[in-house]
Design a protein around this motif. Sequence first.
Motif, mmCIF file in Angstrom:
data_model
loop_
_atom_site.group_PDB
_atom_site.id
_atom_site.type_symbol
_atom_site.label_atom_id
_atom_site.label_comp_id
_atom_site.label_asym_id
_atom_site.label_seq_id
_atom_site.Cartn_x
_atom_site.Cartn_y
_atom_site.Cartn_z
ATOM 1 N N ARG A 74 40.259 46.461 37.321
ATOM 2 C CA ARG A 74 41.356 45.644 37.838
ATOM 3 C C ARG A 74 42.598 45.852 36.976
ATOM 4 N NH1 ARG A 74 40.724 39.179 37.907
ATOM 5 N NH2 ARG A 74 41.117 39.414 35.677
ATOM 6 N N ASP A 131 45.990 41.374 34.688
ATOM 7 C CA ASP A 131 46.123 40.079 35.362
ATOM 8 C C ASP A 131 46.613 39.088 34.306
ATOM 9 O OD1 ASP A 131 45.772 38.098 37.336
ATOM 10 O OD2 ASP A 131 43.734 37.681 36.670
ATOM 11 N N ARG A 191 52.896 35.352 37.865
ATOM 12 C CA ARG A 191 51.722 35.789 37.125
ATOM 13 C C ARG A 191 51.128 37.027 37.796
ATOM 14 N NH1 ARG A 191 46.202 32.638 38.648
ATOM 15 N NH2 ARG A 191 45.502 34.609 37.802
ATOM 16 N N MET A 229 41.876 41.619 45.080
ATOM 17 C CA MET A 229 41.199 40.351 44.840
ATOM 18 C C MET A 229 41.617 39.388 45.941
ATOM 19 S SD MET A 229 39.675 40.237 41.690
ATOM 20 C CE MET A 229 39.639 38.506 41.281
ATOM 21 N N GLU A 278 41.946 35.795 46.254
ATOM 22 C CA GLU A 278 41.911 34.589 45.423
ATOM 23 C C GLU A 278 43.067 33.645 45.726
ATOM 24 O OE1 GLU A 278 41.930 35.804 41.298
ATOM 25 O OE2 GLU A 278 43.409 37.360 41.641
ATOM 26 N N ASP A 313 40.056 31.389 40.910
ATOM 27 C CA ASP A 313 41.408 31.058 41.355
ATOM 28 C C ASP A 313 41.401 30.492 42.764
ATOM 29 O OD1 ASP A 313 43.284 31.468 39.280
ATOM 30 O OD2 ASP A 313 42.840 33.607 39.368
ATOM 31 N N ARG A 369 42.804 25.055 37.049
ATOM 32 C CA ARG A 369 41.489 25.390 36.493
ATOM 33 C C ARG A 369 41.416 25.163 34.989
ATOM 34 N NH1 ARG A 369 41.258 32.003 37.283
ATOM 35 N NH2 ARG A 369 39.784 32.044 35.588
HETATM 36 MG MG MG Z 1 41.664 35.292 39.254
#
Ligand code: MG
Length: 617
Positions: A364, A367, A390, A461, A463, A487, A497
């Motif tokens: 990935r 992130d 983000r 992803m 999410e 997420d 979270r």
């Molecule tokens: Mg995530």
Amino acid sequence: MSPRRGTDRFTRKGTEKTRASRRKHQFRGVAVVPGISMGRVHLKFRKTQVLSDRTITDEEIGRELQILGEAVRLSKEQLIVARERVAQEIGELEATIFDTHIAILEDRAFMAKIQAAVQRDHKPVEVVVSVVVEGYYQTMSMVEDEHLRERAADIRDIGLRLLDNVHNLKNQNKDLSEAIDREVPEGDVVFARELLPSDIATLERRHVAGVVTEAGSGRGHCAVMLRALNIPTVMGVEDLATVVRDGDFVIVDGSSGQVHVNPRKDVVDGYRAALKDFESYRNLLTSEVELPAHTTDEHYVKLMANISQASDVHQAKLYRMDGVGLYRTEFQLMARTHYPDEEDQYRVYRDVVEAVDGKPITIRTMDIGTDKNLDYLKLPEEENSALGRRSIRLAFDLEDFQLTQLRAILRASVHGEVRLMFPFITSVEDVRLAKRLLRQAQRQLESTGVPFDPDIPIGIMVEVPAAALSMDKFAREVQFFSVGTNDLVQYVCAADRNQSDVAPWYKGYNPGVLQLLKHIVETAKAYNRPLTVCGEMAGDPFYTMFLVGIGCDQLSMSAPQMPLVKKIIRSINLAGAQRLVERALQYSSTGQIRHLFQDTVEQILGRDLTAWTKKTD
Ligand code: MG
Ligand code: PEP
């Protein structure tokens, strides 16, 4: 908002308050990593020591004293180097603190007391050092004279340094597996106000038996990493600093969220029995690692690993992973002081790809954001960072960094079966922009004749709810999907979270979340796109049956969770799992659904799984 670097860690002042209320024995926080650990409190964030409080023989005394002498010599050397550096970089005045520390090490009375106690009490040197240091600390910190009181803190500092060195000398030749596999994990329990992923990235992991923090909700990335390390963890315990001291004996119950400080003997005995049971079941599960992960009616589920560095691959291989479903690349970026160049990153990715031995690996792209910061980028603070710039949004801002990383990943792709994944995708425009950058990176490599896999599969992803609800659109753009439930739950339930006081709203058992998951899996199937679930839910034993029931056939999780998830898969059949899904989706209450999942799986396995999952979920 998630906690940021720079918030207070434990201070000496905090530990001094300790004495006033040492009667308090039990706390409750958020259960983060299930399991039980026992050990000595290690305040702040330093290297670890394992205090083994055994009795030594006459023959061992000489060796212990030799280690003490060597540890003193090493400590002095370190202090002299530190003194020089601080004098140059900060100032002569600040450097004098080290003179005090060196003077303590040269204090004959202090050393003679430690030596005499090793000989008299037949205790290992690390135990004696902590007892003697604590004695000095207590006496000196109560005197009127302010100067002497300050020296008490110095004594404690030097004690910790000595302990580190004794510990390192004693463990020089022990390898990682020995430390990880020891039967009863009696090591240090790190107590901190908060830990950040970069702390864990640089943590001397081997001897940390448990972790307890004041901040944190257990959903953040720190928790993800601690879970991968299988370190029982409790977060969100308030006012720890007022009651614990270095060297206190502590039990961390990462399943119930309880922390017992200096517990009674019956409590210790109870936990020892529970730990024994937990370990023996774990050994049983581990003995089944070679068995295939399929249901009783032969539906295979691939068990993939979530990793953040090469050493995680080693552990996942022990559990016979089918590949790496999620390689979080940002953690290796966080362990640095500057953004690594292409060559540097290429070597890291190549080593990881080679370590998976030809099995598929999904890398990935970085992130970053919210609790995953790169200090050296000096990103602006955001009012609401979870909903801000983000992850991929930030990568678009930092085009050069993204291109560097893409080239490094592409170069690593020739060393194995690599798939490339973009995080935090909200719209089709995001994917197109990400792919445009990818093409740019490919052209850059082509122009210099550097080899890469031109057909590298591209995935995203899932999410962000918007993406989850329009996967049909994304199916034309990408070859695979991966569901980030961490997420996804955060955004579906609108609960941060990282924030413990909204934990009651952050629930994977929420019927809305479960409905959406079913929709995601069905859409991926309808468009013939492989899908993996890679959030924490994939490794949580209470969700396994539901996920299999909605049709998930690839689950990616921290390696230590694989054996239990496999055991469950091997104990169920698909029709039964589908019936569970139907029932669960008729329920309206989150609590009811949780009980349904828990009761069903416990009945099937014929055992209580409380210790294997987090009670607070
Ligand atoms: Mg995530
Ligand atoms: C997720 O969100 O579920 C996920 C796997 O990504 P991360 O936890 O790194 O945000």
